[in-house]
Structures are given as C-alpha cells and as structure tokens.
Design a protein around this motif. Structure first.
Motif, PDB file in Angstrom:
ATOM      1  N   GLY A   1      -2.803  -5.055   3.459  1.00  0.00           N
ATOM      2  CA  GLY A   1      -1.587  -5.852   3.493  1.00  0.00           C
ATOM      3  C   GLY A   1      -0.688  -5.417   4.621  1.00  0.00           C
ATOM      4  N   PRO A   2       0.411  -6.130   4.820  1.00  0.00           N
ATOM      5  CA  PRO A   2       1.300  -5.877   5.962  1.00  0.00           C
ATOM      6  C   PRO A   2       2.377  -4.841   5.699  1.00  0.00           C
ATOM      7  N   TRP A   3       2.310  -4.179   4.548  1.00  0.00           N
ATOM      8  CA  TRP A   3       3.372  -3.232   4.159  1.00  0.00           C
ATOM      9  C   TRP A   3       2.733  -1.943   3.680  1.00  0.00           C
ATOM     10  N   ARG A   4       3.285  -0.798   4.131  1.00  0.00           N
ATOM     11  CA  ARG A   4       2.729   0.502   3.729  1.00  0.00           C
ATOM     12  C   ARG A   4       3.835   1.554   3.752  1.00  0.00           C
ATOM     13  N   ALA A   5       3.851   2.447   2.752  1.00  0.00           N
ATOM     14  CA  ALA A   5       4.798   3.568   2.728  1.00  0.00           C
ATOM     15  C   ALA A   5       4.270   4.620   1.765  1.00  0.00           C
ATOM     16  N   ASN A   6       4.537   5.887   2.067  1.00  0.00           N
ATOM     17  CA  ASN A   6       4.099   6.976   1.177  1.00  0.00           C
ATOM     18  C   ASN A   6       5.218   7.354   0.208  1.00  0.00           C
ATOM     19  N   SER A   7       5.858   6.335  -0.369  1.00  0.00           N
ATOM     20  CA  SER A   7       6.998   6.555  -1.265  1.00  0.00           C
ATOM     21  C   SER A   7       6.904   5.598  -2.443  1.00  0.00           C
TER      22      SER A   7
ATOM     23  N   ILE B   1       0.840  -1.200   0.000  1.00  0.00           N
ATOM     24  CA  ILE B   1       0.000   0.000   0.000  1.00  0.00           C
ATOM     25  C   ILE B   1       0.870   1.244   0.000  1.00  0.00           C
ATOM     26  N   GLY B   2       0.586   2.140  -0.940  1.00  0.00           N
ATOM     27  CA  GLY B   2       1.292   3.401  -1.014  1.00  0.00           C
ATOM     28  C   GLY B   2       0.535   4.498  -0.296  1.00  0.00           C
ATOM     29  N   SER B   3       0.320   5.627  -0.973  1.00  0.00           N
ATOM     30  CA  SER B   3      -0.313   6.774  -0.327  1.00  0.00           C
ATOM     31  C   SER B   3      -1.828   6.633  -0.224  1.00  0.00           C
ATOM     32  N   ARG B   4      -2.400   5.605  -0.841  1.00  0.00           N
ATOM     33  CA  ARG B   4      -3.837   5.382  -0.724  1.00  0.00           C
ATOM     34  C   ARG B   4      -4.098   3.898  -0.506  1.00  0.00           C
ATOM     35  N   ASN B   5      -5.192   3.576   0.185  1.00  0.00           N
ATOM     36  CA  ASN B   5      -5.496   2.178   0.485  1.00  0.00           C
ATOM     37  C   ASN B   5      -6.588   1.623  -0.420  1.00  0.00           C
ATOM     38  N   HIS B   6      -6.766   2.247  -1.584  1.00  0.00           N
ATOM     39  CA  HIS B   6      -7.669   1.707  -2.592  1.00  0.00           C
ATOM     40  C   HIS B   6      -6.992   1.806  -3.954  1.00  0.00           C
ATOM     41  N   TRP B   7      -7.243   0.805  -4.796  1.00  0.00           N
ATOM     42  CA  TRP B   7      -6.686   0.788  -6.143  1.00  0.00           C
ATOM     43  C   TRP B   7      -7.785   1.077  -7.143  1.00  0.00           C
ATOM     44  N   ARG B   8      -7.407   1.714  -8.249  1.00  0.00           N
ATOM     45  CA  ARG B   8      -8.384   2.165  -9.239  1.00  0.00           C
ATOM     46  C   ARG B   8      -8.373   1.242 -10.448  1.00  0.00           C
ATOM     47  N   PHE B   9      -9.590   0.884 -10.876  1.00  0.00           N
ATOM     48  CA  PHE B   9      -9.744   0.005 -12.024  1.00  0.00           C
ATOM     49  C   PHE B   9     -10.903   0.501 -12.881  1.00  0.00           C
TER      50      PHE B   9
END
Length: 294
Positions: A212-218, A191-199
């Motif tokens: 998920g167990p991993w997150r960063a704003n980078s 997960i990056g800067s948002r917790n939803h993915w666009r489709f």
C-alpha cells in the motif's frame, strides 16, 4: 581493582552501545569510560574495539574477551540476587526490553509498581521495536509477542493477545469489505513494522504479504491512519477495542483471525534461577490482563 573498573567499563560500552550511554549507566564521564577502555587495551596489548564517529564494533579479540567478561559480571549479578533471596527480597539490577507502545502502556506501570514494592531494586527499561539480542545486550528479560523463534531462550506465557484487520466506515464507503484473503491485494493496506499480515487458514498459520501507499513503524500512527479512512490495518485488540465498540472502525476477515499471538517473557537459560526475575515475571503474569480487549 583498576582492572575490574576497566573491564566493567568495557562491558557496559558494549551492552549500552555507546561511551555516553555506558558513562550514564556507571555515573561517570564519557572521557573516563574511554580512558578505562584504552587502558584495558594497553594492558592486554590488543585492540578490543573499532571506533568510528558513527559506531563502535568489536574486534575478534574484543568479541572473545566480551563473551568471557560478560559471564563474569552476570555471575556477580546472580550472586547479588541470591543474597537478596536469602533476605526474602529481590535485589540488584533488573534490565528489560519490550516493544515501544506495549511497553509504555502496559509494562512500565507494572515495573513501577514492582519497584515501589521492592525499592532496593535498580530498574532499567528499554523500549524499542527492534528485535533485541538480550544476551549480547545484557538484558535480564524481554517481553515479546506472537510466535517465538529463538529456542535458546526460556519463555513464560503471560497473557493472550488478538489482532484484527480493521477499516473505517469512510474507507468501506469507497471499497467493499473483503471476505477472503485473496481480496486483500485489491485494498489499500496500511503497513506497520512488517509487510505481511498473519492469519489462520484451516487451523494452520498463514502469512499474507500486503502492500500500500502508507507505511510507518508506529502503532498509534497506524491507528490514526485507519480511523481517518486511509486504508485497512492489522492491529492488536488493545488499540482498536473502543473504536470497534463505538463504530469508528469495522473488523473484517474475522474468520481468519489467528490465535497464536500470546505475550511472553523470554530470558536466557542462565537467568532461570534468578530470584528477582522469578518475582518480577510472576508479578507481570498476575497483573497483566489474561485476555486483552476482545
């Protein structure tokens, strides 16, 4: 003239967020800026700012005063730009903001080229992944991506951008490739800067919440995690093209990739006649690739 100095100091403190940043912008000391703002408050006989050790906030009177004063200084800047237009060249200050990685990689080099062509122009770049209020924070233009939400701003499309859901072969050795959006909940999503993915589903935009167990704003950190097989990531093509080409990453769920992800220059309505902004946006549109990789 003292009053204008005080007003300018007050406006820059709000625009820049701190006395130190305002002082840097005005080429004076922070104590001088603080003294000018205090003198302005004494002159008006009311408090304009709440000062704490951590932040500066406007009082109700300060909010009202700033709104009017900002328009004055915006008018001065537009007047300078109009003179520059008569002389056939952009003039004055140009301040812009963009997402960090995109700005550093694509926007900053073009800004630098623009200033080489127009050395009389002063440039301020601010890169952040925070959604900036460009009017209140005094920016001429923001570079934004995807669907635009603020209808009060004018937008010009600069180029297209695509996003891909990718994973490393090492990850897919442990987990099957997803073929439907309903399978994402069984995967480790980075997960990056948002917790939803666009489709896109049947031509309509859909957002899917991921976890998920991993997150960063980078973005670079997200790419590195995907390359090391930690999970699936959704990233723009300019991050992943070479890794897709050499097989370090595999793209999945391509049938659901959405195309509503353009790069835009957005700016306030009162800036639309600014010559420097017109020249600059045309410069970006001309030199940004019309399709980012893939």
């Amino acid at each position: 003239m003292q009053r204008w100095d005080r007003i300018e100091a007050f406006v820059e403190v709000i625009r820049m967020g701190t006395f130190v940043a305002a002082a840097r912008e005005l080429s004076v000391s922070p104590s001088h800026v603080s003294r000018l703002v205090t003198q302005l408050e004494q002159q008006l006989d009311c408090a304009l700012l709440y000062r704490t050790t951590r932040q500066i906030r406007l009082t109700d009177a300060g909010t009202l005063y700033y709104r009017h004063c900002r328009q004055l200084f915006d008018g001065f800047r537009d007047a300078e730009a109009a003179i520059g237009d008569l002389q056939g060249r952009p003039h004055g200050k140009l301040s812009l903001t963009s997402a960090t990685t995109f700005g550093e990689r694509f926007i900053a080099p073009l800004v630098n080229d623009f200033q080489i062509a127009h050395p009389q122009l002063e440039v301020r770049m601010h890169f952040t992944n925070r959604q900036v209020d460009i009017i209140d924070e005094g920016f001429d233009v923001a570079i934004r991506m995807g669907r635009l939400e603020d209808s009060s701003l004018i937008a010009k499309r600069l180029c297209e951008r695509r996003e891909y859901v990718v994973g490393a072969p090492a990850y897919f050795a442990r987990a099957p490739q997803p073929h439907a959006l309903t399978e994402l909940h069984r995967h480790r999503c980075l997960i990056g800067s948002r917790n939803h993915w666009r489709f896109a589903v049947d031509g309509a935009r859909r957002e899917v919440r991921v976890d998920g167990p991993w997150r960063a704003n980078s973005g670079p950190a997200l790419l590195d995690a995907a390359l090391k097989g930690l999970g699936l990531a959704q990233l723009p093509g300019y991050y992943v093209k070479k890794h897709l080409d050499n097989g370090d990453l595999i793209s999945v769920l391509d049938a659901y990739r959405h195309d509503d992800n353009a790069v835009w220059a957005v700016f306030p309505r009162h800036r639309q006649r600014s010559p420097k902004l017109h020249y600059f946006i045309n410069h970006l549109a001309e030199h940004l690739p019309q399709n980012f990789p893939l």
